[in-house]
Design a protein around this motif. Structure first.
Motif, mmCIF file in Angstrom:
data_model
loop_
_atom_site.group_PDB
_atom_site.id
_atom_site.type_symbol
_atom_site.label_atom_id
_atom_site.label_comp_id
_atom_site.label_asym_id
_atom_site.label_seq_id
_atom_site.Cartn_x
_atom_site.Cartn_y
_atom_site.Cartn_z
ATOM 1 N N LEU A 7 74.627 -30.731 -7.632
ATOM 2 C CA LEU A 7 73.264 -31.019 -8.067
ATOM 3 C C LEU A 7 72.825 -32.304 -7.381
ATOM 4 C CD1 LEU A 7 70.757 -30.840 -9.929
ATOM 5 C CD2 LEU A 7 72.138 -31.920 -11.722
ATOM 6 N N ALA A 8 71.750 -32.222 -6.581
ATOM 7 C CA ALA A 8 71.254 -33.389 -5.866
ATOM 8 C C ALA A 8 69.894 -33.806 -6.407
ATOM 9 C CB ALA A 8 71.141 -33.090 -4.371
ATOM 10 N N PHE A 9 69.719 -35.118 -6.606
ATOM 11 C CA PHE A 9 68.432 -35.729 -6.904
ATOM 12 C C PHE A 9 68.105 -36.649 -5.733
ATOM 13 C CE2 PHE A 9 68.584 -33.920 -10.945
ATOM 14 C CZ PHE A 9 67.584 -34.366 -11.800
ATOM 15 N N LEU A 10 67.046 -36.342 -5.011
ATOM 16 C CA LEU A 10 66.686 -37.096 -3.816
ATOM 17 C C LEU A 10 65.415 -37.900 -4.080
ATOM 18 C CD1 LEU A 10 67.294 -34.220 -1.235
ATOM 19 C CD2 LEU A 10 68.853 -36.073 -1.842
ATOM 20 N N PRO A 11 65.408 -39.199 -3.771
ATOM 21 C CA PRO A 11 64.286 -40.064 -4.152
ATOM 22 C C PRO A 11 63.003 -39.736 -3.402
ATOM 23 C CG PRO A 11 65.758 -41.239 -2.662
ATOM 24 C CD PRO A 11 66.428 -39.933 -2.987
ATOM 25 N N MET A 12 61.905 -39.751 -4.156
ATOM 26 C CA MET A 12 60.593 -39.529 -3.575
ATOM 27 C C MET A 12 59.628 -40.550 -4.179
ATOM 28 S SD MET A 12 60.702 -35.348 -3.783
ATOM 29 C CE MET A 12 59.147 -35.058 -2.961
#
Length: 415
Positions: A230-235
């Motif tokens: 599970l990846a959370f990528l900053p935006m």
């Protein structure tokens, strides 16, 4: 740009108007000698006059490695990328239910960032805008570009010194070299008997953008769970791009949940690293497979990007590997043009294959190994990977090696 005639001769035909195809064109604009013009046809099935976005340029969050950003700088589009992307300054890797974790910070490697996150639709807009701008500048007028959109290869035949192409709209093209950048579902490979090896991971990726209680502060999270990574990528605007790999048997049920229940399931897997998940955007899913063309080139034909290999998103290597394919192919073409030789000749394509083989094989092996190691709830494997994460975080050499992989600094393609 030129208008196509019913029958026309080109030096190069690129089939596929996604990020890989446009990256190849931008790379060529950077490298080709100004006194040696190249005539290029660009074939894409997408109709640019329609309101909907290009299928290759959706809302997916892409993790661009540091090396990819360096390629973009050389192409002259780094500022355009930076305006629409979000820098990754910290990477945190953890395993759900275990203590082991690895944390990388940009300052430890004397870098301004470790990479960047960008929505695929924004990347597509930048690539197209910059390619168009370059074509209009006198200094880069050595590429004559003809766009066939919407169109598709209907028939292709190889001859000793050329490829003959017939498109669905009835155009007949002759070219020295055909580049297939058509993506995972490339249909043109069948004309050249390029077989594909496929491995089904029995997983789907659910992608969505979420708003969290706490801002991501330029931190990318990779969280390993029993079902998959599970990846959370900053935006921007306290958003993160989520890529959640789940068992294929569970994907329909998860997509059918209302927003509140979906957020609850996602929160359970991710934890409170960014506080509460406040909002989730539109959800989409796609199956996860390893697809690999058994040979990346045939007679006067080269496959690059997802047409050559499609990877699991676990390490965020897909587009970065595709860009390295495009960059190296552009170098081979530019060198061959400089030497006034045939860009589709066997020797030139063999050189490209030799220069890309190790990077492609190592990246495929790395990604596939990570899937089996971190998408597994076996107690022994969980214990082993937890120890591995603890060791990596406390052994600088191991940590540095991981950082170089994350930044793309161990790949085969170089500036």
């Amino acid at each position: 740009m030129s208008e196509v005639t019913p029958q026309q001769t080109f030096d190069l035909v690129i089939s596929g108007g996604g990020a890989t195809g446009w990256s190849l064109l931008l790379s060529l604009q950077t490298m080709l000698p100004a006194d040696k013009p190249l005539k290029v046809a660009f074939i894409d099935s997408f109709d640019p006059n329609k309101a909907q976005p290009h299928p290759g340029f959706d809302a997916r969050a892409l993790a661009l490695s540091k090396q990819t950003l360096q390629f973009f700088k050389t192409m002259g589009i780094a500022d355009d990328i930076a305006k629409r992307g979000t820098a990754i300054k910290t990477i945190q890797v953890s395993d759900k239910g275990a203590a082991g974790q690895v944390r990388l910070h940009h300052s430890d490697y004397h870098e301004t960032e470790l990479g960047m996150v960008m929505e695929a639709q924004d990347l597509g807009a930048v690539l197209l805008e910059c390619a168009e701008r370059n074509l209009q500048e006198q200094a880069l007028s050595h590429i004559e570009l003809v766009r066939l959109q919407p169109d598709k290869i209907q028939l292709a035949e190889t001859r000793r010194d050329s490829i003959q192409i017939t498109t669905e709209s009835g155009h007949r093209l002759t070219t020295q070299l055909l580049v297939l950048a058509e993506g995972t579902q490339s249909s043109s490979k069948a004309f050249f008997n390029i077989d594909v090896t496929q491995k089904n991971y029995q997983q789907h990726a659910i992608i969505a953008n979420v708003v969290t209680e706490l801002p991501p502060n330029n931190t990318a999270f990779e969280r390993f769970t029993a079902s998959g990574p599970l990846a959370f990528l900053p935006m921007t605007e306290q958003r993160s791009g989520v890529v959640w790999s789940v068992a294929s048997a569970d994907v329909e049920q998860l997509l059918a949940l209302d927003d509140d229940n979906f957020i609850q399931q996602l929160q359970t897997q991710f934890g409170q690293r960014l506080g509460k998940i406040i909002k989730v955007g539109k959800r989409q899913s796609y199956p996860l497979n390893l697809l690999k063309s058994d040979d990346s080139f045939s007679h006067r034909v080269v496959c690059i990007g997802n047409a050559a290999q499609t990877l699991h998103p676990i390490a965020g290597q897909g587009f970065n590997l595709a860009l390295r394919d495009a960059w190296q192919l552009a170098k081979c073409i530019a060198n061959t043009v400089q030497q006034k030789q045939d860009i589709g000749a066997y020797q030139s394509l063999c050189q490209f294959k030799a220069e890309r083989k190790q990077d492609q094989q190592q990246t495929i092996l790395l990604t596939d190994s990570l899937v089996h190691l971190f998408s597994n709830n076996n107690a022994l494997l969980r214990a082993g990977r937890n120890i591995g994460l603890l060791l990596m975080n406390n052994k600088q050499k191991l940590k540095d090696g991981f950082a170089r992989i994350a930044m793309g600094q161990r790949s085969g393609a170089q500036l």
